[in-house]
Design a protein around this motif. Structure first.
Motif, PDB file in Angstrom:
ATOM      1  N   GLY A 125       0.796  -1.222   0.000  1.00  9.83           N
ATOM      2  CA  GLY A 125       0.000   0.000   0.000  1.00  9.83           C
ATOM      3  C   GLY A 125       0.826   1.268   0.000  1.00  9.83           C
ATOM      4  O   GLY A 125       0.286   2.362  -0.140  1.00  9.83           O
ATOM      5  N   GLY A 126       2.149   1.168   0.127  1.00  7.42           N
ATOM      6  CA  GLY A 126       3.013   2.345   0.121  1.00  7.42           C
ATOM      7  C   GLY A 126       4.391   2.002   0.652  1.00  7.42           C
ATOM      8  O   GLY A 126       4.605   0.923   1.222  1.00  7.42           O
ATOM      9  N   PRO A 127       5.367   2.904   0.468  1.00  4.84           N
ATOM     10  CA  PRO A 127       6.727   2.660   0.949  1.00  4.84           C
ATOM     11  C   PRO A 127       6.765   2.581   2.461  1.00  4.84           C
ATOM     12  O   PRO A 127       5.921   3.151   3.156  1.00  4.84           O
ATOM     13  CB  PRO A 127       7.506   3.885   0.433  1.00  4.84           C
ATOM     14  N   GLY A 128       7.763   1.861   2.975  1.00  5.67           N
ATOM     15  CA  GLY A 128       7.911   1.780   4.423  1.00  5.67           C
ATOM     16  C   GLY A 128       8.846   0.664   4.829  1.00  5.67           C
ATOM     17  O   GLY A 128       9.296  -0.147   4.009  1.00  5.67           O
ATOM     18  N   TYR A 129       9.137   0.635   6.124  1.00  3.86           N
ATOM     19  CA  TYR A 129      10.045  -0.370   6.670  1.00  3.86           C
ATOM     20  C   TYR A 129       9.504  -1.784   6.475  1.00  3.86           C
ATOM     21  O   TYR A 129      10.262  -2.726   6.254  1.00  3.86           O
ATOM     22  CB  TYR A 129      10.273  -0.109   8.154  1.00  3.86           C
ATOM     23  N   ASP A 130       8.186  -1.939   6.557  1.00 10.72           N
ATOM     24  CA  ASP A 130       7.578  -3.259   6.421  1.00 10.72           C
ATOM     25  C   ASP A 130       7.912  -3.886   5.069  1.00 10.72           C
ATOM     26  O   ASP A 130       8.084  -5.098   4.957  1.00 10.72           O
ATOM     27  CB  ASP A 130       6.064  -3.161   6.575  1.00 10.72           C
TER      28      ASP A 130
END
Length: 207
Positions: A125-130
């Motif tokens: 759903g979007g950039p990130g650490y996950d």
């Protein structure tokens, strides 16, 4: 008609590749066994070299000991291919002086390889650490062929559009915080429709 048998019916000195046992189809990155059955007639004894050739080039050799009191022998080769395709192999026993013929000293065969990687589409759903954490875990499994799509806007992804034609080859779809609040309903419907059409397992990650 009156027939007469002429010629020498006694077994002559000869080395024969009598049979090659192998699978005609195999997976890439998986060892494949090739069993070679060899007959030795009237050989006084000694070393016998057997080569395995791939597309005309020797890739492996085995040295065997033959003796006059034994006719049947066998040896096994292991091969692994990294890319799909149809490969031509040849097993070849060395020529010994005095053999009645050299035409049976080799045998040729083909093995067709297919890719056994598990194809996975990961939609975030979007950039990130996950994303980084999930990607690092999946990449440790060499048998996974992973395609990532990270949402940039309601209908766009950083890596480019999702190829709707690829769903037929997918083994699973991973949804990482997807769909998000800003995801286009049209994109969701396309993905959902293809998942139902091809009956693809879906794994949801909510972080």
């Amino acid at each position: 008609f009156i027939t007469f048998a002429i010629g020498d019916t006694l077994q002559q000195r000869d080395i024969v590749i009598s049979r090659v046992i192998n699978n005609e189809k195999a997976f890439t990155n998986t060892p494949v066994k090739i069993k070679v059955l060899i007959s030795s007639y009237k050989e006084p004894g000694g070393a016998l070299k057997v080569d395995l050739l791939r597309e005309g080039s020797v890739i492996a050799s085995k040295n065997m000991n033959v003796n006059s009191g034994q006719e049947n022998y066998e040896t096994v080769f292991d091969v692994t291919e990294n890319s799909p395709g149809k490969i031509k192999y040849k097993v070849q026993a060395e020529r010994k002086e005095g053999e009645i013929t050299y035409r049976n000293n080799y045998a040729e065969f083909y093995i067709s390889y297919t890719d056994n990687k598990v194809s996975i589409l990961v939609i975030s759903g979007g950039p990130g650490y996950d994303n980084e954490f999930t990607g690092s875990v999946l990449k440790r499994i060499g048998n996974y062929n992973i395609v990532y799509r990270t949402q940039k806007s309601p209908a766009d992804f950083y890596e480019g559009p999702i190829d709707q034609r690829s769903f037929g080859e997918l083994s699973a779809v991973f949804l990482l915080n997807f769909p998000a609040n800003h995801t286009s309903p049209g994109i969701v419907q396309e993905i959902s429709g293809n998942i139902r059409l091809y009956k693809i397992p879906v794994v949801f990650f909510s972080c």
